[in-house]
Design an enzyme around this catalytic site. Structure first.
Site, PDB file in Angstrom:
ATOM      1  N   THR A 173      -1.234  -7.864  13.303  1.00 43.11           N
ATOM      2  CA  THR A 173      -1.389  -8.772  14.442  1.00 43.11           C
ATOM      3  C   THR A 173      -2.432  -8.289  15.447  1.00 43.11           C
ATOM      4  O   THR A 173      -3.121  -9.098  16.071  1.00 43.11           O
ATOM      5  CB  THR A 173      -0.015  -8.893  15.165  1.00 43.11           C
ATOM      6  OG1 THR A 173       0.901  -9.489  14.258  1.00 43.11           O
ATOM      7  CG2 THR A 173      -0.083  -9.713  16.423  1.00 43.11           C
ATOM      8  N   ASP A 181      -2.059  -8.807   6.391  1.00 43.79           N
ATOM      9  CA  ASP A 181      -0.744  -8.834   7.014  1.00 43.79           C
ATOM     10  C   ASP A 181       0.041  -7.743   6.275  1.00 43.79           C
ATOM     11  O   ASP A 181      -0.015  -7.670   5.037  1.00 43.79           O
ATOM     12  CB  ASP A 181      -0.095 -10.209   6.776  1.00 43.79           C
ATOM     13  CG  ASP A 181       1.251 -10.334   7.471  1.00 43.79           C
ATOM     14  OD1 ASP A 181       1.382 -11.235   8.309  1.00 43.79           O
ATOM     15  OD2 ASP A 181       2.156  -9.548   7.152  1.00 43.79           O
TER      16      ASP A 181
HETATM   17  N1  ASP Z   1       3.159  -9.810  10.122  1.00 46.87           N
HETATM   18  C1  ASP Z   1       2.431  -8.852  10.907  1.00 46.87           C
HETATM   19  C2  ASP Z   1       2.139  -7.662  10.025  1.00 46.87           C
HETATM   20  O1  ASP Z   1       3.002  -6.878   9.761  1.00 46.87           O
HETATM   21  C3  ASP Z   1       3.199  -8.468  12.093  1.00 46.87           C
HETATM   22  C4  ASP Z   1       2.518  -7.470  12.986  1.00 46.87           C
HETATM   23  O2  ASP Z   1       1.427  -7.020  12.796  1.00 46.87           O
HETATM   24  O3  ASP Z   1       3.142  -7.100  13.983  1.00 46.87           O
HETATM   25  O4  ASP Z   1       1.035  -7.510   9.595  1.00 46.87           O
END
Ligand code: ASP
Length: 333
Positions: A7, A49
């Protein structure tokens, strides 16, 4: 700074391809203070991700960290005082655990961080996490850690504990390595520097992790053994208890061992340890040859089992797992 995704650098929820030059200028535009902490070189390994990270990505990342820690300046000095890994939060604890085991001889910090909200947003935790991670990576902390919400957790003890809050990580059975408040509080348990070891990329991904639940049909696990599972991680109840009457899992353990497939038991609980001698279900599992992972998290135990099995020759998987879980490689217990 090695980028793997998550993210933190997402824009509008998008995972678009990144270019190192754009990436670095974006980062420094958003956060010019990073320049005052260290001379930072950025490298983009993946842009995933973290739900899409696989064990082979752990190995590629570990190799990149290992290589960077060996790099030298033209004058002969070490090129880097530390490494920051930007990573999605969802599987960060798995990757950090794997790196702790893949990089046993560590003499400098490897600090994972990420964010619950992207850096480009006004209200974000990315800025403080990045500043903390870069600062921690300049310190004398020869461990793989996760910097999040003003604390540094040992990577192989950490768990993602909150999907929404900014205090997304904790290490319930291990105090933080560092607490960043008005002062910097270092834990007395930070490991001393270990001499650098050769990098071993072997890993066995055919491991099955199952959270035991009332009604779990043992024939599902026997089926998994038949299709080639090489290691079984069971998340038992409480102190590692398993059902032994109706739907008993004891025959599964026996069948696994007969195929040279080790069975490792962790607890479903956040705190406490596996103690297989406490109840009959646990002691039957122990009697059948299951291995206790003690206080290890399921994430770290899974990574350790995969790495131990990767290094085991055919017919030697049980021995390799028994040995690995009797040893402490990176403060994981
Ligand atoms: N879905 C994202 C990931 O793990 C969530 C994050 O980065 O906080 O890449």
């Amino acid at each position: 700074m090695l980028h793997t995704g998550g993210t933190l650098m997402m824009r509008g929820g998008d995972l678009t391809p990144l270019r190192p030059d754009v990436y670095t200028s974006d980062l420094l535009t958003e956060l010019p203070v990073l320049d005052r902490i260290a001379d930072i070189e950025t490298r983009i390994l993946f842009n995933l991700d973290s739900s899409d990270m696989q064990p082979h990505h752990w190995v590629e990342l570990a190799a990149a960290v290992h290589g960077a820690l060996d790099e030298r300046l033209p004058g002969g000095g070490l090129a880097f005082d530390g490494v920051v890994v930007l990573h999605g939060t969802d599987t960060m604890a798995y990757t950090a655990g794997a790196l702790a085991f893949l990089l046993p001889g560590l003499d400098r910090p490897v600090v994972f961080t990420g964010a619950q909200r992207p850096l480009a947003e006004v209200r974000t935790d990315a800025r403080s996490n990045l500043v903390d991670a870069c600062h921690l990576a300049t310190m004398d902390i020869p461990e793989v850690g996760i910097a999040f919400n003003a604390r540094l957790f040992r990577g192989c003890r950490a768990k993602k504990v909150d999907a929404w809050g900014l205090a997304a990580f904790d290490s319930p059975t291990c105090p933080p390595l560092v607490t960043l408040g008005v002062t910097v509080e270092r834990g007395a348990h930070i490991l001393p520097a270990r001499s650098r070891a050769a990098f071993d990329p072997r890993i066995e991904a055919k491991v099955l992790a199952v959270r035991v639940f009332p009604g779990l049909d043992p024939s599902l696990l026997l089926g998994a053994l038949r299709v080639g599972v090489r290691g079984l991680l069971l998340e038992g109840f409480g102190s590692g208890n398993l059902p032994r009457l109706e739907n008993s899992l004891i025959p599964v353990i026996e069948a696994a061992l007969a195929r040279d497939v080790p069975v490792v038991i962790v607890s479903q609980c956040m705190r406490g340890a596996v103690d297989l001698s406490r109840y009959e279900g646990g002691s039957a599992a122990q009697g059948a040859g299951a291995i206790s992972a003690g206080t290890m998290t399921a994430q770290a135990a899974l990574a350790k089992l995969m790495i131990a099995l990767g290094r085991a020759g055919e017919g030697r998987r049980l021995d390799a797992a028994k040995r690995a879980f009797a040893e402490t490689w990176a403060g994981e217990v």
